[in-house]
Design an enzyme around this catalytic site. Structure first.
Site, PDB file in Angstrom:
ATOM      1  N   LYS A  12      36.962   2.865 -15.219  1.00 44.57           N
ATOM      2  CA  LYS A  12      38.338   2.433 -15.530  1.00 44.57           C
ATOM      3  C   LYS A  12      38.532   2.340 -17.041  1.00 44.57           C
ATOM      4  CE  LYS A  12      39.400  -0.185 -11.300  1.00 44.57           C
ATOM      5  NZ  LYS A  12      39.654  -1.495 -10.676  1.00 44.57           N
ATOM      6  N   ASP A  69      44.464  -5.154  -9.242  1.00 45.02           N
ATOM      7  CA  ASP A  69      43.883  -5.482  -7.949  1.00 45.02           C
ATOM      8  C   ASP A  69      44.554  -4.582  -6.915  1.00 45.02           C
ATOM      9  OD1 ASP A  69      41.977  -6.867  -6.469  1.00 45.02           O
ATOM     10  OD2 ASP A  69      43.416  -8.357  -5.787  1.00 45.02           O
ATOM     11  N   GLY A 153      35.584   3.921  -1.004  1.00 48.01           N
ATOM     12  CA  GLY A 153      36.362   2.959  -0.216  1.00 48.01           C
ATOM     13  C   GLY A 153      36.970   3.576   1.043  1.00 48.01           C
ATOM     14  N   TYR A 154      38.267   3.382   1.212  1.00 49.06           N
ATOM     15  CA  TYR A 154      38.956   3.832   2.421  1.00 49.06           C
ATOM     16  C   TYR A 154      39.444   5.286   2.312  1.00 49.06           C
ATOM     17  CZ  TYR A 154      38.981  -1.162   3.502  1.00 49.06           C
ATOM     18  OH  TYR A 154      38.600  -2.454   3.771  1.00 49.06           O
ATOM     19  N   ASP A 155      39.033   5.999   1.268  1.00 44.07           N
ATOM     20  CA  ASP A 155      39.514   7.376   1.080  1.00 44.07           C
ATOM     21  C   ASP A 155      39.317   8.274   2.312  1.00 44.07           C
ATOM     22  OD1 ASP A 155      40.453   6.845  -1.422  1.00 44.07           O
ATOM     23  OD2 ASP A 155      38.859   7.870  -2.518  1.00 44.07           O
ATOM     24  N   LYS A 175      43.636  13.538  -6.504  1.00 44.95           N
ATOM     25  CA  LYS A 175      43.858  12.144  -6.119  1.00 44.95           C
ATOM     26  C   LYS A 175      44.497  11.379  -7.288  1.00 44.95           C
ATOM     27  CE  LYS A 175      41.675   7.790  -4.953  1.00 44.95           C
ATOM     28  NZ  LYS A 175      40.467   6.980  -4.771  1.00 44.95           N
ATOM     29  N   HIS A 180      47.922   5.367  -6.076  1.00 39.58           N
ATOM     30  CA  HIS A 180      48.536   4.055  -6.300  1.00 39.58           C
ATOM     31  C   HIS A 180      48.135   3.495  -7.664  1.00 39.58           C
ATOM     32  CE1 HIS A 180      44.452   3.072  -4.791  1.00 39.58           C
ATOM     33  NE2 HIS A 180      44.694   4.133  -4.076  1.00 39.58           N
TER      34      HIS A 180
HETATM   35  P1  IMP Z   1      39.831  -3.032  -6.527  1.00 34.58           P
HETATM   36  O1  IMP Z   1      40.870  -4.086  -6.665  1.00 34.58           O
HETATM   37  O2  IMP Z   1      40.148  -1.788  -7.337  1.00 34.58           O
HETATM   38  O3  IMP Z   1      38.453  -3.539  -6.770  1.00 34.58           O
HETATM   39  O4  IMP Z   1      39.872  -2.550  -4.994  1.00 34.58           O
HETATM   40  C1  IMP Z   1      39.585  -3.433  -3.894  1.00 34.58           C
HETATM   41  C2  IMP Z   1      39.118  -2.631  -2.687  1.00 34.58           C
HETATM   42  O5  IMP Z   1      40.172  -1.781  -2.224  1.00 34.58           O
HETATM   43  C3  IMP Z   1      37.931  -1.695  -2.967  1.00 34.58           C
HETATM   44  O6  IMP Z   1      36.707  -2.348  -2.766  1.00 34.58           O
HETATM   45  C4  IMP Z   1      38.145  -0.596  -1.928  1.00 34.58           C
HETATM   46  O7  IMP Z   1      37.620  -1.001  -0.681  1.00 34.58           O
HETATM   47  C5  IMP Z   1      39.650  -0.530  -1.811  1.00 34.58           C
HETATM   48  N1  IMP Z   1      40.197   0.515  -2.712  1.00 34.58           N
HETATM   49  C6  IMP Z   1      40.765   0.330  -3.930  1.00 34.58           C
HETATM   50  N2  IMP Z   1      41.193   1.488  -4.439  1.00 34.58           N
HETATM   51  C7  IMP Z   1      40.885   2.426  -3.520  1.00 34.58           C
HETATM   52  C8  IMP Z   1      41.085   3.842  -3.495  1.00 34.58           C
HETATM   53  O8  IMP Z   1      41.617   4.487  -4.415  1.00 34.58           O
HETATM   54  N3  IMP Z   1      40.632   4.480  -2.375  1.00 34.58           N
HETATM   55  C9  IMP Z   1      40.040   3.830  -1.342  1.00 34.58           C
HETATM   56  N4  IMP Z   1      39.826   2.516  -1.326  1.00 34.58           N
HETATM   57  C10 IMP Z   1      40.261   1.818  -2.410  1.00 34.58           C
END
Ligand code: IMP
Length: 199
Positions: A12, A69, A153-155, A175, A180
């Site tokens: 990041k 977040d 993550g949920y990708d 992507k 988002h």
């Molecule tokens: P964070 O706030 O960026 O740490 O995201 C919190 C959680 O959301 C992560 O641990 C992932 O499980 C999910 N997440 C966040 N961004 C993504 C993404 O771009 N793709 C898939 N899962 C995501």
């Protein structure tokens, strides 16, 4: 001027440094300020967590600070996992366990009722308490099985209708053009650039 990202994620830090290249910022992460206390993400909303992280980092450092977040909200699950997305399957769980839990929670749910949205809330806070909040969204559907191997993550379970594939079936550039997180950052960039002009 220096801008502090309230994260230890070097990816990041690099991404935002690149976007702000030429704008007169030195972007640093929390790893550059080891004396700052750990910030606990314990708020009930994405906005609460983003605001808490940015405000604590700004107050502790005397610098402007940016935090984000993200949560996945699934309509059929009353917007769960939402703010609990990272630990949906329990404390310390991994991405695979979260995806298993999500697919099993949606078992038997028809394709058109599997709508979901990724929401990223970004907060920019000053040491004097000033705060700006922006949000980016990506709408899609939860698949019935894992598809693709890129991303995190949920990708693999998040299908984007406009692209005809899941986020895990996209190359990073693809992507990043529609995510988002990118949308939230795009909205926040003018506020960040204004800081340099006002300094
Ligand atoms: P964070 O706030 O960026 O740490 O995201 C919190 C959680 O959301 C992560 O641990 C992932 O499980 C999910 N997440 C966040 N961004 C993504 C993404 O771009 N793709 C898939 N899962 C995501």
């Amino acid at each position: 001027m220096r801008l502090l990202l309230a994260t230890r994620n070097q990816h990041k830090v690099r991404e935002i440094s690149q976007l702000l290249r030429g704008d007169g910022f030195e972007v640093i992460g929390l790893d550059s300020l080891p004396a700052l206390p750990e910030i606990i993400e314990d708020q009930p909303t994405l906005e609460g967590n983003a605001r808490k992280k940015a405000a604590a980092a700004a107050q502790g450092s005397g610098l402007w600070a940016l935090a984000d977040d993200t949560g996945l909200e699934v309509a059929a699950l009353w917007r769960a996992p939402g703010v609990f997305s990272a630990r949906y399957a329990g404390p310390g769980c991994d991405f695979a366990a979260n995806n298993r839990k999500l697919l099993s929670a949606l078992q038997g749910t028809a394709a058109k009722k599997r709508a979901a949205v990724f929401r990223t809330v970004m907060a920019l806070c000053g040491p004097d308490g000033a705060a700006m909040i922006e949000e980016g969204r990506l709408e899609g559907f939860i698949t019935e099985e894992l598809r693709g191997s890129d991303g995190f993550g949920y990708d693999p379970v998040f299908f984007v209708p406009a692209a005809g594939k899941t986020l895990a079936e996209m190359k990073p550039e693809e992507k990043n053009a529609l995510s988002h997180r990118a949308a939230a950052l795009e909205k926040m960039l003018p506020h960040i650039r204004n800081l340099a002009h006002d300094a």
